[in-house]
Design a protein around this motif. Structure first.
Motif, PDB file in Angstrom:
ATOM      1  N   PRO A 146     -41.213   7.373  29.756  1.00  3.11           N
ATOM      2  CA  PRO A 146     -40.188   6.677  29.906  1.00  3.11           C
ATOM      3  C   PRO A 146     -39.027   7.621  29.113  1.00  3.11           C
ATOM      4  O   PRO A 146     -37.724   7.328  29.411  1.00  3.11           O
ATOM      5  N   ASP A 147     -39.236   8.065  28.258  1.00  2.00           N
ATOM      6  CA  ASP A 147     -38.125   8.903  27.349  1.00  2.00           C
ATOM      7  C   ASP A 147     -37.809  10.067  28.022  1.00  2.00           C
ATOM      8  O   ASP A 147     -36.856  10.905  27.775  1.00  2.00           O
ATOM      9  N   PHE A 148     -38.453  10.550  29.103  1.00  2.00           N
ATOM     10  CA  PHE A 148     -38.023  11.520  30.294  1.00  2.00           C
ATOM     11  C   PHE A 148     -36.933  11.196  31.018  1.00  2.00           C
ATOM     12  O   PHE A 148     -35.835  11.436  31.291  1.00  2.00           O
ATOM     13  N   PHE A 149     -37.779  10.007  31.945  1.00  3.85           N
ATOM     14  CA  PHE A 149     -36.995   9.563  33.110  1.00  3.85           C
ATOM     15  C   PHE A 149     -35.922   8.651  32.702  1.00  3.85           C
ATOM     16  O   PHE A 149     -35.020   8.319  33.428  1.00  3.85           O
ATOM     17  N   SER A 150     -35.797   8.002  31.390  1.00  2.04           N
ATOM     18  CA  SER A 150     -34.466   7.244  31.211  1.00  2.04           C
ATOM     19  C   SER A 150     -33.389   8.025  31.166  1.00  2.04           C
ATOM     20  O   SER A 150     -32.026   7.323  31.037  1.00  2.04           O
ATOM     21  N   HIS A 151     -33.207   9.340  31.050  1.00  2.00           N
ATOM     22  CA  HIS A 151     -32.135  10.132  31.204  1.00  2.00           C
ATOM     23  C   HIS A 151     -31.614  10.379  32.670  1.00  2.00           C
ATOM     24  O   HIS A 151     -30.604  11.006  32.888  1.00  2.00           O
ATOM     25  N   PHE A 152     -32.387   9.853  33.696  1.00  2.00           N
ATOM     26  CA  PHE A 152     -31.811   9.777  35.084  1.00  2.00           C
ATOM     27  C   PHE A 152     -31.361   8.493  35.402  1.00  2.00           C
ATOM     28  O   PHE A 152     -32.079   7.653  35.140  1.00  2.00           O
ATOM     29  N   HIS A 153     -30.095   8.518  36.306  1.00  2.00           N
ATOM     30  CA  HIS A 153     -29.632   7.335  37.151  1.00  2.00           C
ATOM     31  C   HIS A 153     -30.759   7.075  38.375  1.00  2.00           C
ATOM     32  O   HIS A 153     -30.909   7.959  38.990  1.00  2.00           O
ATOM     33  N   GLY A 154     -30.850   5.864  38.638  1.00  2.00           N
ATOM     34  CA  GLY A 154     -31.433   5.495  39.846  1.00  2.00           C
ATOM     35  C   GLY A 154     -32.929   6.039  40.166  1.00  2.00           C
ATOM     36  O   GLY A 154     -33.458   6.622  41.093  1.00  2.00           O
ATOM     37  N   TRP A 155     -33.585   6.340  38.861  1.00  2.00           N
ATOM     38  CA  TRP A 155     -35.242   6.970  38.928  1.00  2.00           C
ATOM     39  C   TRP A 155     -36.076   5.781  39.638  1.00  2.00           C
ATOM     40  O   TRP A 155     -35.827   4.739  39.345  1.00  2.00           O
ATOM     41  N   ILE A 156     -36.674   6.405  40.466  1.00  2.00           N
ATOM     42  CA  ILE A 156     -37.740   5.746  41.435  1.00  2.00           C
ATOM     43  C   ILE A 156     -39.140   6.069  40.861  1.00  2.00           C
ATOM     44  O   ILE A 156     -39.369   7.313  40.893  1.00  2.00           O
ATOM     45  N   GLN A 157     -39.801   5.273  40.420  1.00  2.00           N
ATOM     46  CA  GLN A 157     -41.024   5.552  39.784  1.00  2.00           C
ATOM     47  C   GLN A 157     -42.412   5.407  40.874  1.00  2.00           C
ATOM     48  O   GLN A 157     -42.270   4.418  41.656  1.00  2.00           O
ATOM     49  N   THR A 158     -42.879   6.474  40.967  1.00  2.00           N
ATOM     50  CA  THR A 158     -44.125   6.162  42.110  1.00  2.00           C
ATOM     51  C   THR A 158     -45.602   6.173  41.507  1.00  2.00           C
ATOM     52  O   THR A 158     -45.484   6.412  40.237  1.00  2.00           O
TER      53      THR A 158
END
Length: 261
Positions: A146-158
């Motif tokens: 989470p502390d990586f992808f929280s810096h991206f807008h519109g992140w889609i988790q697969t």
């Protein structure tokens, strides 16, 4: 939030008072949320609650790395979105309190190692103004925290694909895995993901090398490359590089791709 500033809390309370109408406003501190709070949000999931966030926050920076020209090409991507992370490349994310080395699934092993070494060098060169205790960590395709992808807008988790992962978290731990040796059994039955599958004999312990290849290392490396490849295949210490196809595609969330600081 436990890292929020008093002035931010005051603004939140003032805004809530304007929205509450005839309802009751209730303040909840991080860590003491009742179940009803999480149910409204669809259930509790991991979120970015790093202790470093309580010490201040700086806009993240994403860099692509290219080693194909015999030197390191370090290019900042700004603005950035999830689709910038291509599976055959490696990237460095500077999130101030932590520097991430993102390793694409199909990136070459030597590039993955160079990315981690570059991440360490980058941290040493940018220490001024960085929070004390900042780390250089490793993450891979579909296993971003989470502390990586929280810096991206519109992140889609697969859903993570089934494959071997690096059994380490920090760059120092990963680089130690690259420098250690393994037994023949480890290399053939439970081979670590990070190894170069076309040069596996280089990780074999010296005591077993002659028993496996029936020659010394010096004799082995004097052979022509085609002969060495055949010997690696004979003993099960060779795997062709994975060939793959990719296509250009539209961003998952075009309206959220642009990230302004």
């Amino acid at each position: 939030g436990s890292g929020s500033k008093p002035e931010e809390q005051e603004v939140a309370v003032e805004l809530a008072d304007r929205l509450v109408g005839t309802r009751v406003r209730k303040e909840v501190t991080e860590g003491s949320e009742p179940n009803a709070f999480w149910e409204v949000l669809g259930g509790r999931l991991p979120y970015n609650n790093s202790v470093f966030l309580k010490r201040g926050w700086q806009p993240p920076k994403l860099f692509s790395l290219d080693f194909s020209a015999g030197q390191t090409l370090f290019r900042r991507i700004h603005p950035f979105c999830q689709d910038d992370l291509t599976d055959d490349k490696v990237f460095i994310m500077d999130a101030s309190y932590v520097i991430y080395c993102w390793l694409g699934e199909y990136a070459k092993q030597e590039e993955r190692k160079l990315c981690m070494e570059t991440g360490k060098a980058y941290k040493d060169l940018t220490e001024e103004g960085r929070p004390a205790g900042a780390l250089v960590k490793v993450t891979e395709t579909d296993h971003e925290p989470p502390d990586f992808f929280s810096h991206f807008h519109g992140w889609i988790q697969t859903v993570p694909r089934e494959r071997r992962r690096l059994k380490a978290d920090t760059v120092d731990e990963c680089l130690r895995l690259y420098s250690r040796t393994y037994t023949y059994k480890e290399l053939t039955e439970d081979r670590p993901r990070h190894l170069d599958n076309t040069r596996l004999e280089g990780y074999l312990v010296d005591e077993e090398f002659e028993d496996v290849f029936h020659c010394t290392k010096e004799e082995f490396y004097k052979l022509p490359e085609w002969h060495r490849v055949n010997k690696r295949k004979e003993v099960g210490l060779y795997q062709e590089r994975v060939a793959f196809m990719f296509s250009f595609h539209l961003c998952h969330a075009p309206s959220k791709c642009l990230q302004w600081f």
